[in-house]
Design a protein around this motif. Structure first.
Motif, PDB file in Angstrom:
ATOM      1  N   VAL A 110       4.059  15.228   8.540  1.00 14.65           N
ATOM      2  CA  VAL A 110       3.581  13.899   8.158  1.00 14.65           C
ATOM      3  C   VAL A 110       3.787  13.702   6.659  1.00 14.65           C
ATOM      4  O   VAL A 110       3.691  14.644   5.874  1.00 14.65           O
ATOM      5  CB  VAL A 110       2.088  13.680   8.517  1.00 14.65           C
ATOM      6  CG1 VAL A 110       1.883  13.714  10.009  1.00 14.65           C
ATOM      7  CG2 VAL A 110       1.196  14.686   7.825  1.00 14.65           C
ATOM      8  N   ALA A 111       4.074  12.472   6.298  1.00 15.67           N
ATOM      9  CA  ALA A 111       4.266  12.146   4.886  1.00 15.67           C
ATOM     10  C   ALA A 111       2.911  11.891   4.234  1.00 15.67           C
ATOM     11  O   ALA A 111       2.009  11.313   4.845  1.00 15.67           O
ATOM     12  CB  ALA A 111       5.153  10.911   4.748  1.00 15.67           C
ATOM     13  N   THR A 112       2.794  12.339   3.001  1.00 14.08           N
ATOM     14  CA  THR A 112       1.582  12.110   2.220  1.00 14.08           C
ATOM     15  C   THR A 112       1.983  11.594   0.847  1.00 14.08           C
ATOM     16  O   THR A 112       2.872  12.138   0.206  1.00 14.08           O
ATOM     17  CB  THR A 112       0.774  13.420   2.063  1.00 14.08           C
ATOM     18  OG1 THR A 112       0.440  13.913   3.348  1.00 14.08           O
ATOM     19  CG2 THR A 112      -0.497  13.192   1.272  1.00 14.08           C
TER      20      THR A 112
ATOM     21  N   ILE B  41      -6.361   8.949  -4.880  1.00 15.99           N
ATOM     22  CA  ILE B  41      -5.992   8.065  -3.781  1.00 15.99           C
ATOM     23  C   ILE B  41      -4.931   8.815  -2.989  1.00 15.99           C
ATOM     24  O   ILE B  41      -3.935   9.269  -3.558  1.00 15.99           O
ATOM     25  CB  ILE B  41      -5.457   6.702  -4.272  1.00 15.99           C
ATOM     26  CG1 ILE B  41      -6.519   5.966  -5.085  1.00 15.99           C
ATOM     27  CG2 ILE B  41      -4.999   5.858  -3.077  1.00 15.99           C
ATOM     28  CD1 ILE B  41      -6.058   4.651  -5.689  1.00 15.99           C
ATOM     29  N   ILE B  42      -5.167   8.944  -1.707  1.00 18.13           N
ATOM     30  CA  ILE B  42      -4.238   9.643  -0.821  1.00 18.13           C
ATOM     31  C   ILE B  42      -3.941   8.721   0.353  1.00 18.13           C
ATOM     32  O   ILE B  42      -4.859   8.192   0.982  1.00 18.13           O
ATOM     33  CB  ILE B  42      -4.854  10.959  -0.296  1.00 18.13           C
ATOM     34  CG1 ILE B  42      -5.252  11.877  -1.451  1.00 18.13           C
ATOM     35  CG2 ILE B  42      -3.885  11.655   0.662  1.00 18.13           C
ATOM     36  CD1 ILE B  42      -6.141  13.043  -1.037  1.00 18.13           C
ATOM     37  N   ILE B  43      -2.673   8.531   0.625  1.00 16.70           N
ATOM     38  CA  ILE B  43      -2.251   7.795   1.816  1.00 16.70           C
ATOM     39  C   ILE B  43      -1.425   8.774   2.632  1.00 16.70           C
ATOM     40  O   ILE B  43      -0.407   9.280   2.162  1.00 16.70           O
ATOM     41  CB  ILE B  43      -1.435   6.530   1.458  1.00 16.70           C
ATOM     42  CG1 ILE B  43      -2.285   5.594   0.586  1.00 16.70           C
ATOM     43  CG2 ILE B  43      -0.965   5.826   2.731  1.00 16.70           C
ATOM     44  CD1 ILE B  43      -1.540   4.378   0.059  1.00 16.70           C
ATOM     45  N   ARG B  44      -1.889   9.046   3.845  1.00 14.45           N
ATOM     46  CA  ARG B  44      -1.266  10.074   4.680  1.00 14.45           C
ATOM     47  C   ARG B  44      -0.997   9.524   6.063  1.00 14.45           C
ATOM     48  O   ARG B  44      -1.846   8.864   6.653  1.00 14.45           O
ATOM     49  CB  ARG B  44      -2.214  11.270   4.785  1.00 14.45           C
ATOM     50  CG  ARG B  44      -1.658  12.437   5.520  1.00 14.45           C
ATOM     51  CD  ARG B  44      -2.662  13.591   5.433  1.00 14.45           C
ATOM     52  NE  ARG B  44      -2.124  14.800   5.966  1.00 14.45           N
ATOM     53  CZ  ARG B  44      -2.305  15.189   7.221  1.00 14.45           C
ATOM     54  NH1 ARG B  44      -2.987  14.459   8.064  1.00 14.45           N
ATOM     55  NH2 ARG B  44      -1.786  16.323   7.631  1.00 14.45           N
ATOM     56  N   GLN B  45       0.215   9.785   6.556  1.00 14.49           N
ATOM     57  CA  GLN B  45       0.529   9.383   7.922  1.00 14.49           C
ATOM     58  C   GLN B  45      -0.489  10.002   8.876  1.00 14.49           C
ATOM     59  O   GLN B  45      -0.946  11.132   8.665  1.00 14.49           O
ATOM     60  CB  GLN B  45       1.919   9.844   8.324  1.00 14.49           C
ATOM     61  CG  GLN B  45       3.036   9.032   7.721  1.00 14.49           C
ATOM     62  CD  GLN B  45       4.383   9.547   8.194  1.00 14.49           C
ATOM     63  OE1 GLN B  45       4.630  10.741   8.232  1.00 14.49           O
ATOM     64  NE2 GLN B  45       5.250   8.620   8.567  1.00 14.49           N
TER      65      GLN B  45
END
Length: 158
Positions: free
Chosen positions: A6-8, A18-22
């Motif tokens: 998964v992309a992070t 701030i973290i956006i993770r698939q």
């Protein structure tokens, strides 16, 4: 057992993250957004700038979620509240963190990067406007370590 990569996308230092993770378990184009601000680290900068139970750092993070949701909707991304338990494995540990989370659906890598950059700058503007109004917000957001040093330099001036 199948392992899924998964992309992070993340921006993290000792003051904020701030973290956006698939999140394939929520759908093929779903992401979780995990964010937090260390209230104790911002205390030196924010102390005495607001009312008795009104912390500019935590309020800034709350308002950030509203702004990110609005920006996401404009880009065709749906957002909804998410139990923070989904973020615990990927978030910084320790005391003093105020945390928030969202589930984002229909996110492309380009949109994830845009939301991340916007989120860091927006949070910085919100907190510095309240805590250090004379401080300049950098036009381009520096890397996490440089931003941490910048915030520390503001604390030394207060």
């Amino acid at each position: 057992m199948t392992i899924t990569r998964v992309a992070t996308y993340e921006y993290k230092n000792d003051y904020l993250y701030i973290i956006i993770r698939q999140s394939p378990e929520h759908g093929p184009k779903a992401c979780i957004l995990c964010c937090g601000i260390d209230i104790t680290r911002f205390d030196a900068l924010c102390r005495g700038t607001s009312g008795i139970i009104s912390n500019p750092a935590s309020k800034g993070l709350q308002l950030l979620l509203t702004d990110i949701s609005a920006m996401a909707r404009r880009k065709g991304v749906n957002s909804r509240p998410l139990d923070y338990g989904h973020c615990m494995p990927i978030s910084p540990r320790g005391e003093g963190w105020y945390r928030e989370s969202l589930l984002l659906d229909n996110v492309t890598p380009k949109i994830a990067k845009e939301l991340l950059g916007y989120g860091v700058k927006d949070l910085l503007i919100k907190v510095l406007t309240a805590c250090a109004p004379a401080a300049l917000v950098p036009k381009t957001i520096p890397n996490p370590a440089e931003l941490q040093n910048y915030i520390q330099s503001l604390e030394n001036k207060s």
